[in-house]
Design a protein around this motif. Structure first.
Motif: not given
Length: 399
Positions: A26-35, A86-96
């Motif tokens: 799968v391809l995940v779209l993330i707005r910020e650089d996440v660990d 939705f990230p487990t640590d909060g924030g907006g949704p990530w499209p998949v």
């Protein structure tokens, strides 16, 4: 729609470059650089994907987002994979994005990273899935509430599950068969109250199920006066009723008079000291901070049969910084094991010398036997001569 097709094509090409089966990607779209660990943890909340591992990421300037390639253990089925997570640590949704997303009647990804339904206006989509901070917090609150409920349910089931029951105690004298002495039972009960990870109500229930006769009557009386009484108060009431009547000062003086018994190991004497010292501390006869010093002082004073071992351990030189009970017990046990092994080795070494001198000793024994025979013969001759002389004197007294 075109943007979504481009993302699907990029996903397929990326899979070919990584030698990865697109049915497990799968391809995940993330707005910020996440660990990486945070991404894997979030994606594994989608149970149908199984275990998820990040295989790579790249930054897309047109979308102003990071594209993350994830490998899934299970086969990716576009019909049941959510369009966003939705990230487990909060924030907006990530499209998949999945490899077959272009053929599904799912949301579409525009250049801003938001998803749109193919036949719905943006305003209607925002009504169904609001992207403001309040909606995100609301979703997080619901998930947190469900998690708390599951934790409470799991904790309740653990409390009601299997556990080690306390020994029975009734307070009758003499102690009935199968019952512990009060001091031993009290120590186990205190350990359960201090270490068991359950509610006060459950701890009190476990205490009461181990009690019989007069002991149970006392706890019932305490509970009748205070229905919310804690397990510590129940133990205190039992100690007042069945424990020793000695004060902390009296117990401290008794502790100072303890000595090592004949044949008692130093480690056994130390454990006996520790039991007495614990009772002193519980009765406020000695502050807890002085327990290590008092233990070491009494060990040096009372260990009358282990002077050599005390010298080897250099305990007198360590009075300024006394060791703890566990450290002291470990050192003493190590020294006792060393002495025991040395005693086992000594007879073996002596046995080798005996075998080497066996012939010499056997010859000496034979010589001694011969000398003894000669001495016996001389003694017999002397006795015979003495008897002859006496008879002669009697027969001829004028000689």
């Amino acid at each position: 729609m075109e943007r979504q097709k481009e993302l699907v094509s990029e996903l397929k090409g990326w899979c070919r470059g990584e030698a990865l089966d697109e049915a497990h990607a799968v391809l995940v779209l993330i707005r910020e650089d996440v660990d990486t660990s945070a991404i894997e943890q979030t994606m594994q909340t989608v149970k149908c994907l199984g275990r998820v591992r990040v295989r790579g990421r790249t930054y897309n300037r047109q979308l102003n987002q990071y594209l993350v390639l994830c490998e899934c253990k299970e086969v990716v089925k576009s019909g049941i994979v959510p369009f966003e997570v939705f990230p487990t640590d909060g924030g907006g949704p990530w499209p998949v994005i999945t490899a077959h997303a272009a053929t599904q009647a799912g949301p579409q990804v525009d250049t801003s990273g938001t998803q749109q339904a193919p036949d719905k206006p943006v305003e209607h989509l925002r009504t169904l899935f609001p992207e403001d901070e309040a909606a995100a917090k609301s979703t997080e609150a619901i998930l947190r509430a469900v998690s708390d409920l599951l934790d409470k349910t799991s904790k309740s089931s653990n409390e009601q599950g299997s556990y080690r029951r306390l020994q029975t105690f009734s307070g009758l004298l003499p102690n009935p068969a199968g019952e512990e002495q009060f001091d031993h039972w009290l120590g186990q009960a205190r350990l359960m109250v201090e270490e068991c990870d359950c509610s006060h109500k459950e701890k009190r229930r476990r205490l009461m199920e181990s009690l019989r006769g007069p002991a149970l009557d006392i706890v019932k009386a305490v509970r009748a006066s205070d229905p919310d009484v804690g397990p510590e108060d129940c133990l205190e009431a039992l100690e007042h009723a069945f424990g020793t009547a000695e004060s902390g000062e009296e117990l401290y003086f008794a502790f100072r008079l303890l000595q090592q018994q004949p044949g008692e190991k130093l480690s056994d004497f130390l454990r006996r000291l520790e039991q007495s010292l614990n009772r002193v501390v519980q009765r406020d006869g000695l502050p807890l901070g002085y327990a290590d010093k008092a233990r070491l002082d009494q060990l040096l004073r009372g260990a009358i049969a282990s002077d050599l071992m005390l010298v080897n351990l250099r305990l007198r030189e360590r009075r300024a910084k006394p060791p703890t009970f566990l450290q002291l017990l470990k050192e003493i046990r190590t020294e006792e094991d060393y002495e025991a092994s040395r005693k086992k080795i000594t007879p073996v070494m002596q046995g080798g010398n005996v075998r080497q001198n066996a012939d010499v000793k056997q010859t000496e024994i034979q010589n001694l036997k011969s000398e003894i025979k000669e001495l016996k013969a001389l003694v017999a001759a002397c006795l015979s001569l003495q008897t002859t002389c006496q008879l002669t004197v009697k027969k001829f007294p004028h000689l």
